[in-house]
Design a protein around this motif. Structure first.
Motif, PDB file in Angstrom:
ATOM      1  N   LYS A  48     113.920  69.328  79.643  1.00  0.00           N
ATOM      2  CA  LYS A  48     112.950  70.421  79.469  1.00  0.00           C
ATOM      3  C   LYS A  48     111.806  70.279  80.473  1.00  0.00           C
ATOM      4  N   GLU A  49     111.419  69.047  80.744  1.00  0.00           N
ATOM      5  CA  GLU A  49     110.329  68.813  81.701  1.00  0.00           C
ATOM      6  C   GLU A  49     110.753  69.187  83.121  1.00  0.00           C
ATOM      7  N   ILE A  50     112.049  68.976  83.410  1.00  0.00           N
ATOM      8  CA  ILE A  50     112.549  69.343  84.746  1.00  0.00           C
ATOM      9  C   ILE A  50     112.646  70.863  84.826  1.00  0.00           C
ATOM     10  N   GLU A  51     113.222  71.451  83.774  1.00  0.00           N
ATOM     11  CA  GLU A  51     113.431  72.900  83.764  1.00  0.00           C
ATOM     12  C   GLU A  51     112.100  73.653  83.861  1.00  0.00           C
ATOM     13  N   LYS A  52     111.101  73.173  83.121  1.00  0.00           N
ATOM     14  CA  LYS A  52     109.800  73.864  83.122  1.00  0.00           C
ATOM     15  C   LYS A  52     108.887  73.370  84.247  1.00  0.00           C
ATOM     16  N   ARG A  53     109.335  72.401  84.964  1.00  0.00           N
ATOM     17  CA  ARG A  53     108.618  71.846  86.119  1.00  0.00           C
ATOM     18  C   ARG A  53     107.304  71.149  85.749  1.00  0.00           C
ATOM     19  N   THR A  54     107.143  70.797  84.460  1.00  0.00           N
ATOM     20  CA  THR A  54     105.936  70.067  84.068  1.00  0.00           C
ATOM     21  C   THR A  54     105.958  68.648  84.644  1.00  0.00           C
ATOM     22  N   LEU A  55     107.149  68.206  84.977  1.00  0.00           N
ATOM     23  CA  LEU A  55     107.330  66.861  85.510  1.00  0.00           C
ATOM     24  C   LEU A  55     106.695  66.699  86.891  1.00  0.00           C
ATOM     25  N   TYR A  56     106.670  67.787  87.663  1.00  0.00           N
ATOM     26  CA  TYR A  56     106.169  67.703  89.041  1.00  0.00           C
ATOM     27  C   TYR A  56     104.738  67.177  89.103  1.00  0.00           C
ATOM     28  N   THR A  57     103.893  67.687  88.189  1.00  0.00           N
ATOM     29  CA  THR A  57     102.486  67.280  88.231  1.00  0.00           C
ATOM     30  C   THR A  57     102.267  65.911  87.591  1.00  0.00           C
ATOM     31  N   VAL A  58     103.285  65.392  86.935  1.00  0.00           N
ATOM     32  CA  VAL A  58     103.177  64.039  86.378  1.00  0.00           C
ATOM     33  C   VAL A  58     103.654  63.022  87.414  1.00  0.00           C
ATOM     34  N   LEU A  59     104.841  63.274  87.986  1.00  0.00           N
ATOM     35  CA  LEU A  59     105.418  62.278  88.896  1.00  0.00           C
ATOM     36  C   LEU A  59     104.778  62.291  90.286  1.00  0.00           C
ATOM     37  N   SER A  60     103.967  63.303  90.601  1.00  0.00           N
ATOM     38  CA  SER A  60     103.247  63.265  91.878  1.00  0.00           C
ATOM     39  C   SER A  60     101.983  62.405  91.745  1.00  0.00           C
ATOM     40  N   ARG A  61     101.717  61.944  90.532  1.00  0.00           N
ATOM     41  CA  ARG A  61     100.591  61.026  90.292  1.00  0.00           C
ATOM     42  C   ARG A  61     101.115  59.581  90.331  1.00  0.00           C
ATOM     43  N   PRO A  62     100.202  58.612  90.230  1.00  0.00           N
ATOM     44  CA  PRO A  62     100.706  57.217  90.283  1.00  0.00           C
ATOM     45  C   PRO A  62     101.442  56.815  89.004  1.00  0.00           C
ATOM     46  N   VAL A  63     102.454  57.578  88.670  1.00  0.00           N
ATOM     47  CA  VAL A  63     103.278  57.304  87.483  1.00  0.00           C
ATOM     48  C   VAL A  63     104.683  56.991  87.981  1.00  0.00           C
ATOM     49  N   ARG A  64     105.180  55.819  87.629  1.00  0.00           N
ATOM     50  CA  ARG A  64     106.539  55.471  88.054  1.00  0.00           C
ATOM     51  C   ARG A  64     107.533  56.150  87.109  1.00  0.00           C
ATOM     52  N   ARG A  65     108.709  56.384  87.640  1.00  0.00           N
ATOM     53  CA  ARG A  65     109.695  57.117  86.827  1.00  0.00           C
ATOM     54  C   ARG A  65     110.063  56.350  85.562  1.00  0.00           C
ATOM     55  N   TRP A  66     110.140  55.019  85.653  1.00  0.00           N
ATOM     56  CA  TRP A  66     110.501  54.246  84.451  1.00  0.00           C
ATOM     57  C   TRP A  66     109.396  54.347  83.411  1.00  0.00           C
ATOM     58  N   GLU A  67     108.154  54.478  83.881  1.00  0.00           N
ATOM     59  CA  GLU A  67     107.046  54.608  82.931  1.00  0.00           C
ATOM     60  C   GLU A  67     107.152  55.937  82.177  1.00  0.00           C
ATOM     61  N   PHE A  68     107.595  56.966  82.884  1.00  0.00           N
ATOM     62  CA  PHE A  68     107.759  58.266  82.247  1.00  0.00           C
ATOM     63  C   PHE A  68     108.813  58.189  81.139  1.00  0.00           C
ATOM     64  N   ILE A  69     109.970  57.581  81.454  1.00  0.00           N
ATOM     65  CA  ILE A  69     111.054  57.454  80.458  1.00  0.00           C
ATOM     66  C   ILE A  69     110.576  56.619  79.269  1.00  0.00           C
ATOM     67  N   ALA A  70     109.914  55.497  79.580  1.00  0.00           N
ATOM     68  CA  ALA A  70     109.438  54.626  78.497  1.00  0.00           C
ATOM     69  C   ALA A  70     108.416  55.360  77.624  1.00  0.00           C
ATOM     70  N   GLY A  71     107.507  56.095  78.253  1.00  0.00           N
ATOM     71  CA  GLY A  71     106.494  56.849  77.505  1.00  0.00           C
ATOM     72  C   GLY A  71     107.124  57.877  76.590  1.00  0.00           C
ATOM     73  N   LYS A  72     108.137  58.569  77.101  1.00  0.00           N
ATOM     74  CA  LYS A  72     108.829  59.582  76.302  1.00  0.00           C
ATOM     75  C   LYS A  72     109.515  58.919  75.094  1.00  0.00           C
ATOM     76  N   PHE A  73     110.150  57.765  75.351  1.00  0.00           N
ATOM     77  CA  PHE A  73     110.860  57.046  74.288  1.00  0.00           C
ATOM     78  C   PHE A  73     109.879  56.643  73.175  1.00  0.00           C
ATOM     79  N   PHE A  74     108.783  55.999  73.575  1.00  0.00           N
ATOM     80  CA  PHE A  74     107.831  55.528  72.569  1.00  0.00           C
ATOM     81  C   PHE A  74     107.169  56.707  71.842  1.00  0.00           C
ATOM     82  N   GLY A  75     106.958  57.810  72.562  1.00  0.00           N
ATOM     83  CA  GLY A  75     106.337  58.979  71.937  1.00  0.00           C
ATOM     84  C   GLY A  75     107.194  59.547  70.822  1.00  0.00           C
ATOM     85  N   LEU A  76     108.490  59.713  71.094  1.00  0.00           N
ATOM     86  CA  LEU A  76     109.371  60.275  70.066  1.00  0.00           C
ATOM     87  C   LEU A  76     109.639  59.251  68.959  1.00  0.00           C
TER      88      LEU A  76
END
Lengths: 313, 258
Positions: free
Chosen positions: B77-105
């Motif tokens: 959903k983040e890819i489809e809605k492109r919300t990911l672009y403004t997150v991953l263009s910041r100093p956020v590593r991709r593994w941190e994004f996956i881990a954050g999503k996991f812990f959030g849910l």
């Protein structure tokens, strides 16, 4: 040190479901953008502008070549903390309010909670969203979302700002405000790299532009240098409904309205056109040199038939 | 946990709450009230068994449905809605994004389970008028249910990192169903020979062992759960989730976000 150095950056995508064929979205691109510059990245749809920006942002991996931003490679977190990015037609977490969204993005960019609390209201003021600070983004218009997008791209005081079609979806007032904002950012010493279709904006704002077409860099240079490279035209207006026969041979565009005629002729044919008018005994009302606009130059570089070809990569 | 993972996790939690995911608690509360009143009238001496069985099964089903249907959209959903672009263009590593999503849910599900558990204990108190020592077993069953959620969230996230939401839902749900028969699969593998045995054993150990994490019936009958099983299940669920998450990160690290 240059703000952005792109060296032979290229991208090829595999297309097709069964037999994958390579499709080149960007041919090797090399560019250098100096600190403090406003650099316009121009091109029709499918030119490769968004692909280039996505590669610089680390969202898409290049097939070849390299790029450095502020002397650091793509994907370096220390570099990413110093850049801002507004994607084309941005979409944000619509369950959040602008205040919450900017706080979230600020924290991801390394701001402390206190810094974010101080900067977010300032930024909302700056983009004219103070009154909508606590309204969920799902209730926002396209223009308001674009303002949120700009706010998030500059919230953490980045040195380089990448804007993909920043004027897209804005009304004339909105466009004017964004133009002012970009100029303010330049005065603050920031480097701005923006892609746009709106050539008048690029002409008004950019120190230099690059024209990209079908994934290939066509030209780079200062707007004035590029537009002076092609010959100008003059506008002649005279009284009377007669158009001298010699004008067709001069390649003139003529438009008759009532008892006046307006003709656009190449600057090099000015004397011949004047002579033709004298011979016919027509009374000249005005002669005005027309400046070559960036749009004229763009069209000369990107043929109309090609400009409509291809979609977004 | 790094600050960025925490921020992504809390945003994921906030999104779930604002998307009214926790409204399922109302349905659950109504179910427990209805069950407690009904059981009190028609059951003789098995009220506790019915309430524990029904309550824990409902918690498990509600949670699995949430884990799959939110989990499958966490990345796609983040890819489809492109919300990911403004997150991953910041100093956020991709593994941190996956881990954050996991812990959030996972956090959302734990909070959800906590409130549902209060409902189960309230219903138990209503039908039994007092708590028994064996009710502590319900806590162990709830803990195992949460471990199941961790595995399912990791699987949904894994499929979401490369597949469409529909396919991700099908894969995750299928693995959950197969996983409930994991012990039978292992038993079947032990009966085979040669290459078949290798294949069957590999497949049996590849699917999540959900059946080992289901002690609902056991605690409903007041039987204790061995401490060794608690340790084994904890280690298994954490290791399995971590490996699946590692796979999700590996895929996502190399994905072009077109």
């Amino acid at each position: 040190m240059s703000a952005i150095e792109i060296l032979g950056l290229e991208k090829t995508y595999p297309v097709g479901f069964w037999r994958k064929r390579p499709k080149r979205a960007l041919k090797p691109l090399s560019l250098t953008i100096e600190e403090g510059e406003i650099f316009g990245f121009l091109g029709p749809n499918g030119a490769g502008k968004t692909t280039t920006l996505k590669m610089l942002m680390g969202l898409v991996f290049p097939s070849g070549g390299t790029a450095r931003i502020l002397g650091r490679p793509i994907g370096d977190p220390a570099m990413q903390a110093q850049i801002g990015f507004l994607p084309e037609q941005p979409y944000f977490y619509d369950h959040l309010t602008p205040r919450e969204l900017l706080t979230y993005y600020g924290q991801l960019s390394g701001l402390t909670t206190k810094e974010a609390e101080r900067k977010v209201p300032e930024m909302l003021d700056r983009v004219g969203l103070r009154d909508a600070a606590n309204v969920q983004l799902r209730k926002f218009s396209k223009g308001m979302l674009q303002r949120v997008g700009i706010a998030q791209s500059i919230l953490h005081n980045p040195k380089v700002v990448f804007l993909d079609e920043p004027m897209s979806g804005l009304d004339p007032m909105g466009r004017h405000e964004v133009r002012d904002l970009i100029e303010q950012l330049k005065h603050e010493g920031k480097t701005i790299f923006f892609s746009t279709h709106i050539l008048s904006d690029a002409e008004a704002l950019c120190d230099r532009v690059a024209i990209l077409h079908l994934g290939e860099l066509r030209k780079v240079g200062a707007v004035a240098d590029l537009t002076s490279a092609i010959g100008g035209r003059i506008e002649l207006v005279w009284r009377g409904a007669t158009i001298p026969q010699a004008f067709s041979a001069l390649g003139a565009e003529c438009h008759a309205t009532g008892d006046t005629v307006r003709a656009l002729v190449p600057e090099s044919s000015q004397e011949a056109a004047m002579e033709a008018l004298r011979r016919e005994g027509l009374r000249l009302i005005s002669l005005t040199p027309l400046r070559t606009s960036l749009e004229d130059y763009f069209v000369s570089q990107v043929k109309p038939s090609e400009a409509t070809a291809g979609g977004k990569p | 946990m790094s600050g960025r993972i925490l921020h992504i996790a809390s945003n994921t939690f906030r999104e779930a709450v604002r998307d009214r995911v926790l409204y399922n608690l109302i349905v659950f509360a109504l179910l427990m009230c209805g069950a407690a009143i009904l059981v009190g009238q028609i059951s003789i001496d098995i009220e506790r068994l019915v309430v524990v069985n029904l309550g824990l099964t409902a918690i498990s089903i509600f949670g699995i449905v949430i884990a799959i249907f939110i989990g499958i959209g966490l990345v796609s959903k983040e890819i489809e809605k492109r919300t990911l672009y403004t997150v991953l263009s910041r100093p956020v590593r991709r593994w941190e994004f996956i881990a954050g999503k996991f812990f959030g849910l996972a956090g959302t599900l734990i909070v959800n389970t906590f409130f549902m558990a209060i409902g189960v204990f309230a219903a138990l108190l209503y039908v039994s008028h007092h708590f028994q020592a064996s009710d502590a077993g319900v806590l162990v069953a709830l803990y195992f249910i949460i471990l199941q959620f961790l595995i399912i969230v990791a699987l949904a996230l894994f499929f979401s990192s490369f597949s469409s939401p529909l396919l991700s839902a099908i894969f995750a749900f299928a693995l959950f169903i197969i996983g409930t028969f994991a012990e039978d699969l292992r038993g079947f593998a032990a009966l085979t020979h040669g290459a078949e045995r290798w294949l069957a054993t590999g497949a049996a150990y590849l699917v999540p062992n959900i059946s080992a994490l289901n002690v609902i019936s056991q605690v409903a009958h007041g039987e204790p759960v061995a401490g060794q099983l608690i340790l084994y299940n904890t280690g298994y669920a954490l290791l399995y989730s971590a490996m699946v998450l590692f796979g999700a990160i590996l895929i996502f690290e190399h994905r072009n976000l077109k």
